[in-house]
Design a protein around this motif. Structure first.
Motif, PDB file in Angstrom:
ATOM      1  N   THR A   6       0.990  -1.120   0.037  1.00 39.47           N
ATOM      2  CA  THR A   6       0.010  -0.068   0.081  1.00 39.47           C
ATOM      3  C   THR A   6       0.716   1.276   0.012  1.00 39.47           C
ATOM      4  O   THR A   6       1.871   1.388   0.684  1.00 39.47           O
ATOM      5  CB  THR A   6      -0.942  -0.045   1.052  1.00 39.47           C
ATOM      6  OG1 THR A   6      -1.916  -1.024   1.249  1.00 39.47           O
ATOM      7  CG2 THR A   6      -1.816   1.358   1.266  1.00 39.47           C
ATOM      8  N   ASP A   7       0.490   2.125  -0.775  1.00 41.60           N
ATOM      9  CA  ASP A   7       1.230   3.576  -0.785  1.00 41.60           C
ATOM     10  C   ASP A   7       0.420   4.225   0.139  1.00 41.60           C
ATOM     11  O   ASP A   7      -0.822   4.733   0.034  1.00 41.60           O
ATOM     12  CB  ASP A   7       0.910   4.248  -2.255  1.00 41.60           C
ATOM     13  CG  ASP A   7       1.505   5.396  -2.377  1.00 41.60           C
ATOM     14  OD1 ASP A   7       2.170   5.964  -1.261  1.00 41.60           O
ATOM     15  OD2 ASP A   7       1.331   6.250  -3.191  1.00 41.60           O
ATOM     16  N   PRO A   8       1.269   4.700   1.275  1.00 38.66           N
ATOM     17  CA  PRO A   8       0.200   5.538   2.126  1.00 38.66           C
ATOM     18  C   PRO A   8       0.237   6.771   1.954  1.00 38.66           C
ATOM     19  O   PRO A   8      -0.845   7.461   2.678  1.00 38.66           O
ATOM     20  CB  PRO A   8       1.603   5.507   3.740  1.00 38.66           C
ATOM     21  CG  PRO A   8       2.853   5.169   2.930  1.00 38.66           C
ATOM     22  CD  PRO A   8       2.359   4.241   1.658  1.00 38.66           C
ATOM     23  N   SER A   9       0.791   7.646   0.986  1.00 32.82           N
ATOM     24  CA  SER A   9       0.532   8.766   0.868  1.00 32.82           C
ATOM     25  C   SER A   9      -0.797   8.877  -0.347  1.00 32.82           C
ATOM     26  O   SER A   9      -1.535   9.818  -0.243  1.00 32.82           O
ATOM     27  CB  SER A   9       1.777   9.417  -0.288  1.00 32.82           C
ATOM     28  OG  SER A   9       1.941   8.708  -1.391  1.00 32.82           O
ATOM     29  N   SER A  10      -1.286   7.824  -0.884  1.00 33.05           N
ATOM     30  CA  SER A  10      -2.284   7.857  -1.773  1.00 33.05           C
ATOM     31  C   SER A  10      -3.486   6.836  -1.429  1.00 33.05           C
ATOM     32  O   SER A  10      -4.579   7.151  -1.878  1.00 33.05           O
ATOM     33  CB  SER A  10      -1.882   7.662  -3.337  1.00 33.05           C
ATOM     34  OG  SER A  10      -1.353   6.313  -3.456  1.00 33.05           O
ATOM     35  N   GLY A  11      -3.083   5.974  -0.690  1.00 36.03           N
ATOM     36  CA  GLY A  11      -3.946   4.682  -0.261  1.00 36.03           C
ATOM     37  C   GLY A  11      -4.202   3.896  -1.423  1.00 36.03           C
ATOM     38  O   GLY A  11      -4.938   2.922  -1.158  1.00 36.03           O
TER      39      GLY A  11
END
Length: 269
Positions: free
Chosen positions: A211-216
């Protein structure tokens, strides 16, 4: 006497490999370590068939320093950019900090870290430190053995280098990802264990995600695999991973096969 002691160590190590064979996952590492004072050599081939066959070869040396600490050194070669060449390398280390052992079962936990370098000009939303990107990774692994079934969970954080100016579909390329996996392994053969020379056959099913925490944005892969272990020293893996959910689709590891051969040498350090 030394010969007898050496033989005993080899036999006990082989027996240990049999009891934890179903923990030798194909796409992830377990919390358990390789045998102390041993060296392993791996050769892995990964590939995809999208737009023509592309392959990556990963030679690897593994060292078991003691029952709690081990390390891997990897090199990455591929033809993904047209010409078969050296892409980079990686250093991986794992420290087991918890062992709760019982009869035909145990619970183990370990911490791991990786540092990788790569010269590939890859611009995707994924961060793959086994050939595609330079970066750092750290995480935790928890593995539970229940007789012939082994279950494992991994949580990780990955930070890529030199991605601040990269763009994917007009958006800044993420430089960090959260990783997670759930792995299961089952000892199919032998049905009844008689000696350490018996071949082992293991079946695996792993769920791999990031998961990319900046974009979800995220993805989830299913990864079935099979494995044979011969004379407790030689291991052959065959697996395939494919995406089943998520919006991160532009990545190398999507729909990828894996073939691996591994050879272990005990009590040589």
């Amino acid at each position: 006497m030394k010969g007898i002691q050496l033989a005993a160590v080899i036999i006990l190590t082989a027996l240990s490999l049999h009891t934890t064979a179903q923990e030798l996952y194909v796409f992830t590492e377990p919390a358990s370590n390789m045998a102390a004072k041993s060296i392993g050599i791996r050769m892995t081939n990964e590939g995809i068939f999208k737009g023509g066959a592309m392959n990556r070869t990963i030679p690897e040396v593994m060292v078991g320093f003691n029952k709690n600490l081990m390390a891997h050194v990897q090199g990455f070669f591929s033809d993904m950019d047209g010409k078969y060449r050296l892409e980079g390398g990686s250093l991986y280390a794992k420290y087991r900090f918890l062992s709760l052992d019982g009869t035909q079962q145990h619970l183990r936990a370990a911490a791991f870290g990786r540092i990788s370098t790569s010269k590939r000009p890859v611009y995707t939303e994924d961060i793959n430190l086994e050939g595609d990107n330079s970066g750092l990774q750290g995480g935790l692994i928890f593995t539970q053995l229940l007789h012939k079934l082994a279950l494992s969970a991994t949580l990780s954080y990955t930070k890529a280098f030199n991605r601040e100016s990269a763009q994917v579909a007009g958006m800044p390329e993420p430089d960090q990802l959260l990783g997670y996996s759930l792995s299961s392994g089952y000892l199919v053969l032998p049905v009844v264990y008689k000696n350490y020379n018996q071949p082992n056959f293991n079946a695996y099913f792993e769920v791999l995600g990031k998961t990319d925490p900046s974009s979800g944005r995220s993805y989830v892969d299913f990864a079935p695999a099979i494995q044979t272990i011969i004379n407790s020293r030689t291991r052959i893996d065959l697996g395939y991973r494919f995406q089943v959910a998520g919006g991160i689709a532009n990545r190398y590891t999507k729909n990828m096969y894996l073939i691996r051969a591994e050879f272990n040498f005990f009590n040589i350090l």
